[in-house]
Design a protein around this motif. Sequence first.
Motif, PDB file in Angstrom:
ATOM      1  N   HIS A 108     -26.677  45.000 -44.394  1.00 31.51           N
ATOM      2  CA  HIS A 108     -27.895  45.349 -43.658  1.00 31.51           C
ATOM      3  C   HIS A 108     -27.910  44.716 -42.268  1.00 31.51           C
ATOM      4  O   HIS A 108     -28.976  44.531 -41.684  1.00 31.51           O
ATOM      5  CB  HIS A 108     -29.136  44.913 -44.450  1.00 31.51           C
ATOM      6  N   GLY A 109     -26.733  44.375 -41.752  1.00 35.39           N
ATOM      7  CA  GLY A 109     -26.663  43.817 -40.412  1.00 35.39           C
ATOM      8  C   GLY A 109     -26.944  42.339 -40.354  1.00 35.39           C
ATOM      9  O   GLY A 109     -27.500  41.847 -39.375  1.00 35.39           O
ATOM     10  N   VAL A 110     -26.537  41.620 -41.379  1.00 35.63           N
ATOM     11  CA  VAL A 110     -26.748  40.170 -41.406  1.00 35.63           C
ATOM     12  C   VAL A 110     -25.393  39.480 -41.521  1.00 35.63           C
ATOM     13  O   VAL A 110     -24.619  39.770 -42.426  1.00 35.63           O
ATOM     14  CB  VAL A 110     -27.663  39.744 -42.582  1.00 35.63           C
ATOM     15  N   GLY A 111     -25.131  38.589 -40.586  1.00 33.65           N
ATOM     16  CA  GLY A 111     -23.928  37.778 -40.635  1.00 33.65           C
ATOM     17  C   GLY A 111     -24.247  36.391 -41.157  1.00 33.65           C
ATOM     18  O   GLY A 111     -25.407  35.985 -41.229  1.00 33.65           O
TER      19      GLY A 111
ATOM     20  N   GLU B 117     -26.069  27.991 -40.764  1.00 31.29           N
ATOM     21  CA  GLU B 117     -26.653  26.947 -41.608  1.00 31.29           C
ATOM     22  C   GLU B 117     -25.619  25.868 -41.878  1.00 31.29           C
ATOM     23  O   GLU B 117     -24.431  26.112 -41.750  1.00 31.29           O
ATOM     24  CB  GLU B 117     -27.217  27.546 -42.907  1.00 31.29           C
ATOM     25  N   GLY B 118     -26.103  24.680 -42.241  1.00 28.51           N
ATOM     26  CA  GLY B 118     -25.249  23.508 -42.363  1.00 28.51           C
ATOM     27  C   GLY B 118     -24.603  23.259 -43.707  1.00 28.51           C
ATOM     28  O   GLY B 118     -24.014  22.199 -43.910  1.00 28.51           O
ATOM     29  N   THR B 119     -24.672  24.172 -44.641  1.00 26.99           N
ATOM     30  CA  THR B 119     -23.997  24.166 -45.946  1.00 26.99           C
ATOM     31  C   THR B 119     -24.485  23.112 -46.935  1.00 26.99           C
ATOM     32  O   THR B 119     -23.903  22.980 -48.001  1.00 26.99           O
ATOM     33  CB  THR B 119     -22.462  24.066 -45.822  1.00 26.99           C
TER      34      THR B 119
ATOM     35  N   LEU C 176     -29.794  28.030 -49.403  1.00 27.04           N
ATOM     36  CA  LEU C 176     -30.628  29.208 -49.671  1.00 27.04           C
ATOM     37  C   LEU C 176     -30.595  30.178 -48.495  1.00 27.04           C
ATOM     38  O   LEU C 176     -30.560  31.396 -48.690  1.00 27.04           O
ATOM     39  CB  LEU C 176     -32.065  28.790 -49.988  1.00 27.04           C
ATOM     40  N   CYS C 177     -30.582  29.653 -47.273  1.00 35.61           N
ATOM     41  CA  CYS C 177     -30.461  30.529 -46.092  1.00 35.61           C
ATOM     42  C   CYS C 177     -29.114  31.246 -46.105  1.00 35.61           C
ATOM     43  O   CYS C 177     -29.035  32.449 -45.827  1.00 35.61           O
ATOM     44  CB  CYS C 177     -30.601  29.716 -44.806  1.00 35.61           C
ATOM     45  N   GLY C 178     -28.056  30.533 -46.449  1.00 34.22           N
ATOM     46  CA  GLY C 178     -26.732  31.143 -46.528  1.00 34.22           C
ATOM     47  C   GLY C 178     -26.651  32.212 -47.598  1.00 34.22           C
ATOM     48  O   GLY C 178     -26.060  33.283 -47.393  1.00 34.22           O
ATOM     49  N   GLU C 179     -27.253  31.950 -48.742  1.00 34.16           N
ATOM     50  CA  GLU C 179     -27.246  32.938 -49.821  1.00 34.16           C
ATOM     51  C   GLU C 179     -28.009  34.195 -49.406  1.00 34.16           C
ATOM     52  O   GLU C 179     -27.582  35.314 -49.714  1.00 34.16           O
ATOM     53  CB  GLU C 179     -27.850  32.336 -51.092  1.00 34.16           C
ATOM     54  N   TRP C 180     -29.126  34.029 -48.699  1.00 34.69           N
ATOM     55  CA  TRP C 180     -29.893  35.179 -48.219  1.00 34.69           C
ATOM     56  C   TRP C 180     -29.009  36.022 -47.299  1.00 34.69           C
ATOM     57  O   TRP C 180     -28.958  37.240 -47.426  1.00 34.69           O
ATOM     58  CB  TRP C 180     -31.148  34.706 -47.486  1.00 34.69           C
ATOM     59  N   ALA C 181     -28.312  35.371 -46.386  1.00 37.39           N
ATOM     60  CA  ALA C 181     -27.469  36.082 -45.426  1.00 37.39           C
ATOM     61  C   ALA C 181     -26.339  36.827 -46.131  1.00 37.39           C
ATOM     62  O   ALA C 181     -26.101  38.019 -45.862  1.00 37.39           O
ATOM     63  CB  ALA C 181     -26.901  35.106 -44.399  1.00 37.39           C
ATOM     64  N   LYS C 182     -25.641  36.156 -47.024  1.00 41.07           N
ATOM     65  CA  LYS C 182     -24.500  36.781 -47.706  1.00 41.07           C
ATOM     66  C   LYS C 182     -24.932  37.993 -48.528  1.00 41.07           C
ATOM     67  O   LYS C 182     -24.191  38.969 -48.632  1.00 41.07           O
ATOM     68  CB  LYS C 182     -23.769  35.767 -48.581  1.00 41.07           C
TER      69      LYS C 182
ATOM     70  N   LEU D  87     -36.761  34.786 -43.193  1.00 36.63           N
ATOM     71  CA  LEU D  87     -35.548  35.411 -42.651  1.00 36.63           C
ATOM     72  C   LEU D  87     -35.694  36.929 -42.539  1.00 36.63           C
ATOM     73  O   LEU D  87     -35.192  37.532 -41.581  1.00 36.63           O
ATOM     74  CB  LEU D  87     -34.333  35.036 -43.497  1.00 36.63           C
ATOM     75  N   THR D  88     -36.396  37.539 -43.469  1.00 33.51           N
ATOM     76  CA  THR D  88     -36.633  38.984 -43.385  1.00 33.51           C
ATOM     77  C   THR D  88     -37.464  39.307 -42.142  1.00 33.51           C
ATOM     78  O   THR D  88     -37.173  40.278 -41.426  1.00 33.51           O
ATOM     79  CB  THR D  88     -37.324  39.502 -44.660  1.00 33.51           C
ATOM     80  N   GLU D  89     -38.465  38.499 -41.862  1.00 34.92           N
ATOM     81  CA  GLU D  89     -39.282  38.715 -40.663  1.00 34.92           C
ATOM     82  C   GLU D  89     -38.452  38.567 -39.393  1.00 34.92           C
ATOM     83  O   GLU D  89     -38.574  39.373 -38.467  1.00 34.92           O
ATOM     84  CB  GLU D  89     -40.461  37.740 -40.637  1.00 34.92           C
ATOM     85  N   VAL D  90     -37.599  37.548 -39.343  1.00 34.90           N
ATOM     86  CA  VAL D  90     -36.760  37.332 -38.167  1.00 34.90           C
ATOM     87  C   VAL D  90     -35.769  38.482 -38.011  1.00 34.90           C
ATOM     88  O   VAL D  90     -35.524  38.964 -36.898  1.00 34.90           O
ATOM     89  CB  VAL D  90     -36.029  35.972 -38.260  1.00 34.90           C
TER      90      VAL D  90
END
Length: 149
Positions: free
Chosen positions: A66-69, A46-48, A55-61, A27-30
């Motif tokens: 830093h510009g992540v929704g 992500e589908g919860t 884990l993807c949701g936790e990364w985003a939150k 996700l950091t690379e993207v």
Amino acid sequence: MNGPYLALVLGLGSRAWTDRTVIDTALTEVWHDARQNGYSGIEVMEGTAPGADRLCGEWAKARFEHGVGHLPVEADWEGPCADTCPPGHRRARRDNTEYCPLAGHRRNQNMVDRQPLSALAFQVGESTGTADCLRRLAAAGIPTRRWAA
């Protein structure tokens, strides 16, 4: 954050996925690539489900500033079935409540229909929900990167 300036990225995968480092790196690379391509950041859809999705949701939150929704898209397991569901297919849980076993497939199609710029898939074994979403992404022509454990 301005939603239209965020690149929509779908993070998906197996409930058994536990490798947070792989997801963080991907996700950091993207996010970095999106910034280089003129976006103000990314929105992680992500589908919860437990595992890779969560884990993807936790990364985003954790990276909102830093510009992540974050766009969680839940399956409506207890809700009514779709017109296309076969009669009598609902299943019972241990607590005697019923659910529609196709709700996850409808959620997957809902996420694909939102036309993410790309998808990141983290799969353990033969996860059927992940495989379903991967088929839908391929049919829609959405670029997808895969990791397997």
